[in-house]
Write an enzyme that holds these catalytic residues in place. Structure first.
Site, mmCIF file in Angstrom:
data_model
loop_
_atom_site.group_PDB
_atom_site.id
_atom_site.type_symbol
_atom_site.label_atom_id
_atom_site.label_comp_id
_atom_site.label_asym_id
_atom_site.label_seq_id
_atom_site.Cartn_x
_atom_site.Cartn_y
_atom_site.Cartn_z
ATOM 1 N N VAL A 174 -47.863 39.333 21.041
ATOM 2 C CA VAL A 174 -46.890 38.247 21.177
ATOM 3 C C VAL A 174 -45.577 38.787 21.729
ATOM 4 O O VAL A 174 -45.071 39.820 21.259
ATOM 5 C CB VAL A 174 -46.639 37.565 19.812
ATOM 6 C CG1 VAL A 174 -45.653 36.406 19.961
ATOM 7 C CG2 VAL A 174 -47.945 37.078 19.195
ATOM 8 N N LEU A 175 -45.011 38.094 22.707
ATOM 9 C CA LEU A 175 -43.692 38.426 23.241
ATOM 10 C C LEU A 175 -42.672 37.465 22.648
ATOM 11 O O LEU A 175 -42.849 36.247 22.697
ATOM 12 C CB LEU A 175 -43.686 38.306 24.769
ATOM 13 C CG LEU A 175 -42.301 38.397 25.458
ATOM 14 C CD1 LEU A 175 -41.674 39.773 25.227
ATOM 15 C CD2 LEU A 175 -42.418 38.097 26.953
ATOM 16 N N ASP A 176 -41.585 38.000 22.097
ATOM 17 C CA ASP A 176 -40.477 37.197 21.566
ATOM 18 C C ASP A 176 -39.272 37.405 22.489
ATOM 19 O O ASP A 176 -38.640 38.472 22.479
ATOM 20 C CB ASP A 176 -40.156 37.622 20.129
ATOM 21 C CG ASP A 176 -39.127 36.719 19.465
ATOM 22 O OD1 ASP A 176 -38.453 35.953 20.178
ATOM 23 O OD2 ASP A 176 -38.979 36.803 18.230
ATOM 24 N N ILE A 177 -38.943 36.381 23.284
ATOM 25 C CA ILE A 177 -37.809 36.465 24.214
ATOM 26 C C ILE A 177 -36.546 36.058 23.465
ATOM 27 O O ILE A 177 -36.385 34.909 23.092
ATOM 28 C CB ILE A 177 -38.013 35.541 25.436
ATOM 29 C CG1 ILE A 177 -39.308 35.886 26.167
ATOM 30 C CG2 ILE A 177 -36.832 35.650 26.389
ATOM 31 C CD1 ILE A 177 -39.620 34.950 27.335
ATOM 32 N N GLY A 182 -35.144 39.908 14.465
ATOM 33 C CA GLY A 182 -36.575 40.145 14.288
ATOM 34 C C GLY A 182 -37.246 39.316 13.224
ATOM 35 O O GLY A 182 -38.364 39.640 12.796
ATOM 36 N N CYS A 357 -20.311 21.705 14.949
ATOM 37 C CA CYS A 357 -21.713 21.647 15.386
ATOM 38 C C CYS A 357 -22.547 20.809 14.420
ATOM 39 O O CYS A 357 -23.407 20.029 14.851
ATOM 40 C CB CYS A 357 -22.282 23.055 15.519
ATOM 41 S SG CYS A 357 -21.631 23.980 16.930
#
Length: 386
Positions: A174-177, A182, A357
């Site tokens: 899995v790639l976490d951009i 983490g 916000c």
């Protein structure tokens, strides 16, 4: 604090007969906000010149006046919820902000060189500071409050929701951009047995994530997403797309497309705006997120055109209101530890950020979307998970 007594003491310093004061009072009344009124969301003027600053510079002037202690509101989040629900921002268009809008439209403010600014100026404030504000997993994105009773529960529910939407299986890569500290990678590796690669532009985040125990299947990299060329079973990006910039949306999607296996899934979690042709808030841009640029649904659609099939779109923006209020409560509780280091002006700035916000999400002026994308379409259809 006796609000009435304070207002009476300071009232003579504010020129209530000025044309701008009356204009501000009339405008705010349309949102049921009253100058020096009794409601928790009413605006209490402490010093003269606040209406002038707001009309001259919009939220930039309003926010700086708040940081300077020139005005207050008992419930700043409700002040903004009222203000934005009445769409009063559309009424104030200062000429001096035209350059800000033009610059954002013409130039790539999130180029590879400039993209690192937000990591240095915002995320590198210090891990101790964020640990005091966030949940135990250090998740700096919207929680999922459907069945949660605390911030920690809401964040774990969000992480698990993402894992289930991605249909993670043991051994997947899995790639976490934009992996932050983490939290997703660690949760996915622990609970679903996957191997994760994460990229971030924050030195502090990368060092923190690498330093935690149990990272055998985790690879944290300090690098720009545009430099990724490997292939993955799944891709996730949680709360990073807001920093990409509209001039880079297509490039971002092309990177995700080349890095995703043909039968893979890509989950994009991002804050979004309701209107395509609008620029970033100048106060947020100056003090909180340099070069931030919230996408609209149309802009995301344009960026993924002919690259991805939109399998699912889930909006739970109202949950960001609860998340921000929980962060603010933690921030206020922890503030004595940071007061000497950061100072009162920072406290007011950070409260203005979190509470404004929260008000924006409460007013439904901002959204939180999770998109599930595939390259070729899931055969038989993708089943919504919630």
């Amino acid at each position: 604090m006796n609000m009435h007594h304070t207002t009476q003491q300071l009232q003579p310093a504010v020129n209530t007969d000025s044309r701008l004061y009356r204009a501000a009072a009339d405008l705010l009344a349309r949102a049921d906000i009253h100058l020096n009124g009794d409601a928790a969301w009413d605006m209490q003027l402490r010093k003269p010149g606040v209406p002038e600053r707001a009309f001259a510079s919009g939220n930039l002037g309003l926010g700086e006046a708040y940081m300077d202690g020139d005005w207050d509101a008992g419930q700043l989040d409700e002040f903004f919820a009222h203000l934005l629900r009445a769409r009063l921002g559309d009424e104030v268009k200062p000429v001096r902000l035209a350059f800000h809008a033009l610059t954002a439209r013409l130039f790539n403010l999130q180029s590879e060189r400039r993209a690192w600014m937000v990591g240095k100026e915002h995320y590198d404030l210090g891990n101790e500071f964020y640990a005091a504000m966030l949940d135990p997993r250090m998740t700096y994105t919207c929680g999922y409050w459907k069945e949660a009773n605390s911030l920690a529960e809401a964040q774990e529910a969000k992480l698990d929701l993402v894992c289930r939407k991605l249909r993670l299986e043991p051994g997947m890569r899995v790639l976490d951009i934009g992996c932050g500290w983490g939290s997703f990678m660690r949760y996915a590796a622990e609970k679903y047995g996957v191997h994760c690669v994460g990229v971030t532009i924050s030195k502090e985040q990368a060092e923190y994530a690498r330093g935690l125990p149990g990272g055998e299947n985790l690879d944290f990299r300090l690098q720009d997403y545009r430099d990724m060329h490997e292939r993955f079973d799944r891709i996730v990006s949680i709360g990073m797309f807001e920093h990409v910039g509209h001039k880079n949306h297509r490039t971002y999607m092309e990177v995700a497309h080349r890095c995703l296996d043909d039968d893979g899934l890509f989950l994009l979690h991002t804050i979004g705006k309701n209107k395509r042709q609008s620029t970033s808030d100048p106060w947020i841009d100056k003090y909180i997120f340099p070069n931030g640029d919230l996408p609209s649904i149309g802009q995301i659609g344009d960026a993924m055109d002919d690259l991805f099939v939109a399998e699912d779109l889930h909006n739970f923006g109202a949950d960001y209101d609860k998340t921000l209020m929980a962060w603010h409560a933690n921030f206020e509780q922890a503030w004595p530890r940071f007061a000497d280091q950061l100072g009162e002006r920072f406290r007011r700035m950070w409260s203005y950020y979190l509470l404004s916000c929260a008000g924006a999400f409460r007013a439904r002026d901002l959204q939180l979307w999770q998109w599930v994308l595939s390259k070729q379409g899931v055969l038989g259809g993708y089943e919504r998970i919630s």
